[in-house]
Design an enzyme around this catalytic site. Structure first.
Site: not given
Ligand code: NDP
Ligand code: 8X3
Length: 256
Positions: A64-65, A14, A91, A39, A188, A144, A157, A194
């Protein structure tokens, strides 16, 4: 009055992107929130803003999940109303690197599989029993488009998101008779942190991913997640594949 007043939503990841935007979307509907990520300072800022703006209760957890013991401890130590989780948004997730399978960094592989697959399972294993006990709940998993379509250099991935796709389908088979909904949200490209994470902090390289076209935003996905959560109780939105209009597939982008 918000449509999710007295509901509790647990969001992993979050602190940024889709998870953060979802926290705001759920809070705007009056839901109380449990926000988890590594964080904690980011979560605390979000907590303060949400409390001030929406007058909702917020609990933040530094988590940390990937750490099975910590996940168990964090969830078993929830007390009172916080144990009645109505919606779990799984998420937290990330991509690390892009390379040929024969050149991949195995540390990256571990991080992706441990977070995207095992982390999601650990959190689910602790929270779903609480939903089964109450015979109600909604699990929303962030998959995704990469869980349906493999792209060059995306190997591990994509495999981790294919796993999430399978887990969502399996959860539905295990939970349809427990009055628990399971939704897979499959975007997408979404402009969040990310790509910066994927390219280990290289902001220039990350920016190029979204140059010349309009990608989805975290808010677009949060809006979709909220829409799924707000369907009448007899409706389960199983899967939502959502892409920017200028994205034709994982590899086809209509850049100007
Ligand atoms: P961000 O990097 O903006 O957010 C990722 C979040 O995941 C952060 O809040 C981070 O928090 C948390 N996170 C990462 N690793 C851990 C961990 N080990 N334990 C707890 N929390 C963790 O990316 P998005 O918002 O884009 O990504 C969210 C989800 O959406 C992911 O599952 C991603 O695969 C998926 N997704 C994203 C797409 C994209 O293009 N952006 C497309 C499709 C799916 P912190 O670092 O503080 O722990
Ligand atoms: C994130 C979307 O296409 O960059 O899941 O892998 S992509």
């Amino acid at each position: 009055m918000g449509r999710l007043q007295n509901k509790i939503v647990f969001i992993t990841g979050a602190s940024s992107g889709i998870g953060k935007a979802s926290a705001y979307a759920f809070a705007a509907e009056g839901a109380d929130l449990i926000l988890a990520a590594r964080r904690i300072e980011k979560l605390n800022e979000i907590e303060n803003e949400l409390k001030k703006k929406f007058k909702v209760d917020v609990l933040t957890i530094q988590l940390d999940v990937r750490n099975k013991k910590d996940v168990k401890k964090a969830i078993t130590s929830l007390s009172g109303k916080w144990r009645s989780i109505d919606i779990l948004l799984n998420n937290a997730g990330l991509a690390k690197g892009m390379s040929k399978i024969y050149e991949g960094d195995t540390e990256h592989w571990d991080e992706m599989i441990d977070t995207n697959v095992k982390g999601l399972l650990y959190v689910s294993r602790e929270i779903i029993p609480l939903m089964v006990e109450r015979m109600q709940g909604h699990v929303i998993n962030l998959g995704s488009i990469a869980g349906y379509e493999v792209y060059p250099n995306g190997n591990v991935y994509c495999a981790s998101k294919f796993a999430v796709n399978g887990i969502s389908k399996a959860m539905r088979l295990d939970l349809y008779d427990k009055n628990i909904r399971v939704t897979s949200i499959d975007p997408g490209m979404v402009e969040t942190e990310f790509s910066e994470v994927r390219f280990s902090g290289d902001k220039e390289k990350a920016k190029k991913v979204y140059d010349g076209w309009t990608p989805l935003s975290g808010e677009d996905i949060a809006d979709t997640i909220l829409w799924c959560a707000l369907r009448p109780a007899h409706i389960n939105i199983s899967e939502v594949i959502i892409m920017g209009t200028a994205q034709g597939s994982t590899t086809l982008l209509n850049r100007k």
